[in-house]
Design an enzyme around this catalytic site. Structure first.
Site, mmCIF file in Angstrom:
data_model
loop_
_atom_site.group_PDB
_atom_site.id
_atom_site.type_symbol
_atom_site.label_atom_id
_atom_site.label_comp_id
_atom_site.label_asym_id
_atom_site.label_seq_id
_atom_site.Cartn_x
_atom_site.Cartn_y
_atom_site.Cartn_z
ATOM 1 N N ASN A 155 -19.921 108.569 42.733
ATOM 2 C CA ASN A 155 -19.656 107.922 41.323
ATOM 3 C C ASN A 155 -18.342 106.958 41.534
ATOM 4 O OD1 ASN A 155 -17.522 109.816 40.582
ATOM 5 N ND2 ASN A 155 -18.745 111.084 40.639
ATOM 6 N N LYS A 173 -31.418 109.211 59.597
ATOM 7 C CA LYS A 173 -31.341 108.244 58.930
ATOM 8 C C LYS A 173 -32.750 107.851 58.197
ATOM 9 C CE LYS A 173 -29.904 103.128 58.467
ATOM 10 N NZ LYS A 173 -29.803 102.334 59.044
ATOM 11 N N PHE A 209 -11.938 118.117 31.899
ATOM 12 C CA PHE A 209 -11.939 116.667 31.354
ATOM 13 C C PHE A 209 -13.435 116.367 30.941
ATOM 14 C CE2 PHE A 209 -8.424 113.844 32.657
ATOM 15 C CZ PHE A 209 -7.447 115.074 32.966
#
Ligand code: PMT
Length: 394
Positions: free
Chosen positions: A210, A289, A323
């Site tokens: 994020n 990958k 928070f």
């Protein structure tokens, strides 16, 4: 008005290449409203001319113990007698040895011996000189004499070597000086914090994360340390330098963050979760990958443990601060987290105000209700949070 308004600081500069950083320190201190008087050793004047410090401080620079410009001829006593703080930056190994032994063979060492104000010292020397047992004995003696040691930093040195001994940057020394004058609201407290994002790997090169920059958490860590707390900061992947005097543990994923928190939490009185922890992680991380095989890719996620809730549910939990980052209905969600996670304090912010930038607008939620703080820099907001938090501690 700042913490340095009305404060008089004597800055002692000794002979090392880091003397050039002392010029910037004077600029920062004057900008922060301090009155600065500079005293230099003879060898310091070989690195930077006294005129530079005179221009930046706006005051006479003192170098000579026999200077007759002081009306009573007592420059060696008057300067530090009128000061609120003396700071030596840079402090060479030789000057620290003199301080440790009470030598007074030049103006600056005499000023230090004759002072009745606190003294902070920012060492600057080659790594070998710093690690020499003689220097370490002197440092221990200075600490025992209640002299504050700022740094040193580690990294590239002017001599071409790498290691401990670099002087802290001027900004860090200025912050330590400001902290010296601030009330120590968290003196003796041990604070454990998380900050930044987490990164949940999908394959060796991709993952879910994020936009948390870590700035709010790092500002709060700095504010806690400046308020006298011993701070351990567990950080997700961010590109921020470690605030001075803080123990930092770097992690990547939510599970690593949880493991580090549970390992450290027993040694903490206060836990503050500022990190934007990913609520979910991929069920599996591909070893290779992931290849483009179709038009869509479906990834299955599993819920991450809630670190803060887990800490708050410990048999003897620390004082827990959470928070809440919301995009709407801040009061409802933040109050909900206060109750659901059994926290003592929740700092609520809207993601559009708090994420990524240098400022924030927060509302504090506790058992007594809501307390809005002004929109300010993250450093100022952090100090506001510390001030409020300190009133809730028993
Ligand atoms: O880093 P910046 O760019 O400066 O941005 C700051 C910030 C916006 C990230 C910060 O101010 C903030 O709000 N941090 C909390 C973000 C968040 O994840 O909030 P939340 O509402 O999802 O979580 C609530 C609380 O639980 C938080 O204290 C969080 O750290 C904690 N949590 C959440 C999930 C989880 N799995 N474990 C947790 O500990």
């Amino acid at each position: 008005m700042t913490a340095l308004t009305g404060k008089t600081i004597v800055l002692g500069v000794t002979g090392g290449i880091a003397a050039y950083k002392a010029a910037e320190l004077v600029r920062l201190l004057v900008k922060a409203d301090a009155k600065v008087h500079v005293a230099m050793t003879e060898s310091a004047t070989r690195f930077v001319g006294p005129l530079t410090f005179q221009a930046l401080s706006g005051n006479t620079v003192w170098t000579d113990p026999w200077d007759t410009r002081m009306s009573n001829g007592m420059a060696h006593i008057n300067l530090t007698r009128q000061a609120d703080l003396a700071v030596i930056a840079p402090a060479t190994a030789n000057f620290m040895a003199k301080l440790a032994h009470g030598a007074a063979d030049d103006l600056l060492s005499t000023l230090c011996l004759a002072r009745d104000c606190p003294l902070l010292v920012a060492p600057a020397m080659n790594r070998q000189m710093w690690s020499n047992p003689a220097t370490q004995r002197n440092v221990a003696q200075l600490r025992a004499d209640d002299i504050g040691i700022l740094g040193p930093d580690s990294g590239d040195q002017a001599c071409g070597e790498t290691g401990d001994g670099r002087m802290l940057e001027a900004e860090d020394i200025c912050a330590a000086i400001i902290a010296h004058f601030r009330p120590k609201l968290l003196a003796g407290r041990r604070v454990l914090m998380t900050a930044g994002p987490t990164f949940e790997a999908l394959d060796p090169v991709r993952g879910l994360t994020n936009l948390s920059s870590g700035k709010m958490g790092f500002a709060l860590a700095r504010a806690c340390a400046q308020a006298g707390a011993a701070v351990t900061l567990i950080s997700g992947p961010v590109s921020l330098p470690t605030p001075s005097g803080i123990a930092r543990i770097d992690v990547r994923s939510a599970l690593q963050m949880r493991e580090a928190v549970l390992r450290e939490v027993g040694r903490s009185d206060i836990f503050i979760g500022v990190a934007a922890v990913a609520d979910y992680r991929p069920v599996a991380t591909a070893t290779d990958k992931i290849k483009k095989t179709g038009e869509t890719l479906t990834v299955e996620f599993v819920r991450n443990p809630d670190i803060l809730a887990e800490v708050a549910a410990l048999p003897s939990p620390p004082f827990c601060v959470g928070f809440a980052a919301e995009s709407r209905d801040l009061d409802t969600y933040a109050n909900g987290k206060l109750i659901a996670k059994k926290l003592q304090l929740v700092v609520g912010n809207l993601v559009q105000d708090g994420m990524g930038g240098d400022t924030n607008t927060v509302v504090l939620f506790d058992a007594a209700g809501r307390h809005a703080l002004p929109s300010e820099s993250k450093d100022d907001v952090a100090r506001g949070i510390v001030a409020h938090l300190s009133t809730l501690l028993v």
